[in-house]
Scaffold this motif. Structure first.
Motif, PDB file in Angstrom:
ATOM      1  N   PHE A  66     -16.317  -2.873  14.613  1.00 38.27           N
ATOM      2  CA  PHE A  66     -17.318  -1.621  14.524  1.00 38.27           C
ATOM      3  C   PHE A  66     -17.183  -1.572  13.656  1.00 38.27           C
ATOM      4  CE2 PHE A  66     -20.097  -0.930  18.368  1.00 38.27           C
ATOM      5  CZ  PHE A  66     -21.678  -1.907  18.141  1.00 38.27           C
ATOM      6  N   LEU A  67     -17.655  -1.864  11.955  1.00 37.75           N
ATOM      7  CA  LEU A  67     -17.196  -1.067  10.429  1.00 37.75           C
ATOM      8  C   LEU A  67     -18.550  -0.454  10.146  1.00 37.75           C
ATOM      9  CD1 LEU A  67     -15.440  -1.540   8.297  1.00 37.75           C
ATOM     10  CD2 LEU A  67     -17.083  -3.551   6.931  1.00 37.75           C
ATOM     11  N   MET A  68     -18.478   0.765  10.293  1.00 39.00           N
ATOM     12  CA  MET A  68     -19.717   1.502  10.274  1.00 39.00           C
ATOM     13  C   MET A  68     -19.000   2.559   9.777  1.00 39.00           C
ATOM     14  SD  MET A  68     -19.641   4.379  13.873  1.00 39.00           S
ATOM     15  CE  MET A  68     -20.231   2.580  14.417  1.00 39.00           C
ATOM     16  N   LYS A  69     -20.298   4.096   9.115  1.00 45.81           N
ATOM     17  CA  LYS A  69     -20.098   4.355   8.253  1.00 45.81           C
ATOM     18  C   LYS A  69     -20.262   6.060   8.857  1.00 45.81           C
ATOM     19  CE  LYS A  69     -21.137   6.453   2.895  1.00 45.81           C
ATOM     20  NZ  LYS A  69     -21.672   6.694   2.422  1.00 45.81           N
ATOM     21  N   ARG A  70     -20.305   6.816   9.377  1.00 42.09           N
ATOM     22  CA  ARG A  70     -20.735   7.676   9.769  1.00 42.09           C
ATOM     23  C   ARG A  70     -21.267   8.846   8.452  1.00 42.09           C
ATOM     24  NH1 ARG A  70     -19.532  12.581   8.764  1.00 42.09           N
ATOM     25  NH2 ARG A  70     -17.551  13.258   7.872  1.00 42.09           N
ATOM     26  N   LEU A  71     -22.002   9.491   8.953  1.00 38.37           N
ATOM     27  CA  LEU A  71     -23.206  10.768   7.591  1.00 38.37           C
ATOM     28  C   LEU A  71     -22.717  12.226   8.084  1.00 38.37           C
ATOM     29  CD1 LEU A  71     -26.387   7.885   6.818  1.00 38.37           C
ATOM     30  CD2 LEU A  71     -23.584   8.088   6.268  1.00 38.37           C
ATOM     31  N   LYS A  72     -23.177  12.049   9.413  1.00 34.57           N
ATOM     32  CA  LYS A  72     -23.492  13.584   9.356  1.00 34.57           C
ATOM     33  C   LYS A  72     -22.462  13.861  11.043  1.00 34.57           C
ATOM     34  CE  LYS A  72     -27.688  14.193   8.253  1.00 34.57           C
ATOM     35  NZ  LYS A  72     -28.995  15.034   8.526  1.00 34.57           N
ATOM     36  N   MET A  73     -22.834  12.865  12.056  1.00 34.49           N
ATOM     37  CA  MET A  73     -21.918  13.542  13.435  1.00 34.49           C
ATOM     38  C   MET A  73     -20.423  12.939  12.987  1.00 34.49           C
ATOM     39  SD  MET A  73     -24.325  15.296  15.123  1.00 34.49           S
ATOM     40  CE  MET A  73     -23.065  15.049  16.630  1.00 34.49           C
ATOM     41  N   SER A  74     -19.286  13.301  13.580  1.00 33.65           N
ATOM     42  CA  SER A  74     -18.260  12.992  13.952  1.00 33.65           C
ATOM     43  C   SER A  74     -17.820  11.188  14.208  1.00 33.65           C
ATOM     44  CB  SER A  74     -16.956  13.645  14.818  1.00 33.65           C
ATOM     45  OG  SER A  74     -17.434  14.110  15.741  1.00 33.65           O
ATOM     46  N   LEU A  75     -16.759  10.730  13.894  1.00 30.99           N
ATOM     47  CA  LEU A  75     -17.284   9.580  14.719  1.00 30.99           C
ATOM     48  C   LEU A  75     -16.747   9.387  16.510  1.00 30.99           C
ATOM     49  CD1 LEU A  75     -16.764   6.648  13.896  1.00 30.99           C
ATOM     50  CD2 LEU A  75     -14.685   6.573  13.593  1.00 30.99           C
ATOM     51  N   SER A  76     -15.853  10.394  16.503  1.00 31.15           N
ATOM     52  CA  SER A  76     -15.665  10.703  18.159  1.00 31.15           C
ATOM     53  C   SER A  76     -16.862  11.553  18.417  1.00 31.15           C
ATOM     54  CB  SER A  76     -14.380  12.034  18.375  1.00 31.15           C
ATOM     55  OG  SER A  76     -13.099  11.567  18.010  1.00 31.15           O
TER      56      SER A  76
END
Length: 263
Positions: free
Chosen positions: A29-39
């Motif tokens: 996945f190529l993603m961008k987190r906005l609020k929550m952490s990636l983990s």
């Protein structure tokens, strides 16, 4: 079912997906987190799928072999390279000769074709890197994908994967020292460019165009100064904007006051 879990998690945890590919034994996945952490996001996805998988096949224990790995997207060039790397996975695996024939990827959404997993992708931002109109962007993206990934780019990604970030409790927008490599960046350049677009009204492509219009100078100055505050080097900023390091140094330098000019 895995993508249904991803879609449900997106609604709950608010993140964006710019590219993805599901393979028989792994996924990208190529993603961008906005609020929550990636983990937190990945833990939610993997746990939900493990519960489903174990229940369906009447088993117990781990479904995923190990923790996920992550590498940051440094700039627009690398962002595009990652998109191509992800969507070309079925080709490198010998599953297909054309990524368009592989159903389980974001390739279809970016090309504007019938998307069998509609709703997973957020194609607007990645397409904006290829053109100012949707039609132009899709044509440019298709041409970009028609060219195979360069060996140097593939080697760069594989090298980064070997020293990739392991999941931890840290916010992924602020990266720590991993395997001796000091990642000091706050916001990435793509996010900064998007913020500048919202403030000044200039598209990212115009901001990085060869144009020397004085109308663009305030926006480029604001971008360069913010990028420096976020830890990016003058060299990296100059490559992103297509300007010389000297030009960037002038943009980030304080504007002389009347008193300074007289002296």
């Amino acid at each position: 079912h895995f993508l249904q879990i991803v879609a449900s998690t997106k609604k709950q945890m608010d993140f964006q997906i710019y590219a993805f590919c599901l393979m028989p034994n792994h996924f990208h996945f190529l993603m961008k987190r906005l609020k929550m952490s990636l983990s937190s996001i990945m833990q939610r996805i993997q746990l939900a799928y493990a519960v489903y998988f174990n229940k369906r096949y009447v088993r117990t224990g781990h479904v995923f072999e190990g923790p996920f790995h992550a590498i940051p997207s440094r700039d627009t060039r690398y962002f595009k390279t990652l998109m191509k790397y992800i969507h070309e996975n079925p080709i490198r695996a010998g599953i297909t000769k054309n990524p368009r024939t592989w159903e389980w990827s974001g390739e279809h959404a970016l090309r504007g074709e019938n998307d069998p997993v509609s709703g997973i992708m957020d194609p607007d931002y990645p397409l904006s890197l290829f053109g100012d109109t949707l039609h132009e962007a899709r044509i440019a993206y298709a041409r970009y994908m028609d060219e195979s990934l360069e060996k140097e780019d593939l080697s760069e990604i594989r090298s980064d994967l070997k020293k990739s970030i392991k999941p931890n409790k840290e916010d992924f927008s602020k990266l720590n020292t991993i395997d001796g490599n000091d990642f000091k960046f706050g916001l990435d350049l793509l996010t900064i460019a998007e913020n500048i677009r919202k403030e000044f009204g200039f598209s990212s492509s115009l901001l990085r165009s060869p144009s020397r219009s004085h109308m663009l100078t305030p926006a480029r100055r604001a971008f360069s100064r913010e990028a420096r505050r976020q830890g990016h080097s003058v060299k990296t900023i100059s490559e992103f904007l297509g300007r010389t390091p000297g030009a960037i140094s002038q943009l980030v330098s304080p504007i002389p006051t009347t008193k300074q000019l007289r002296t």
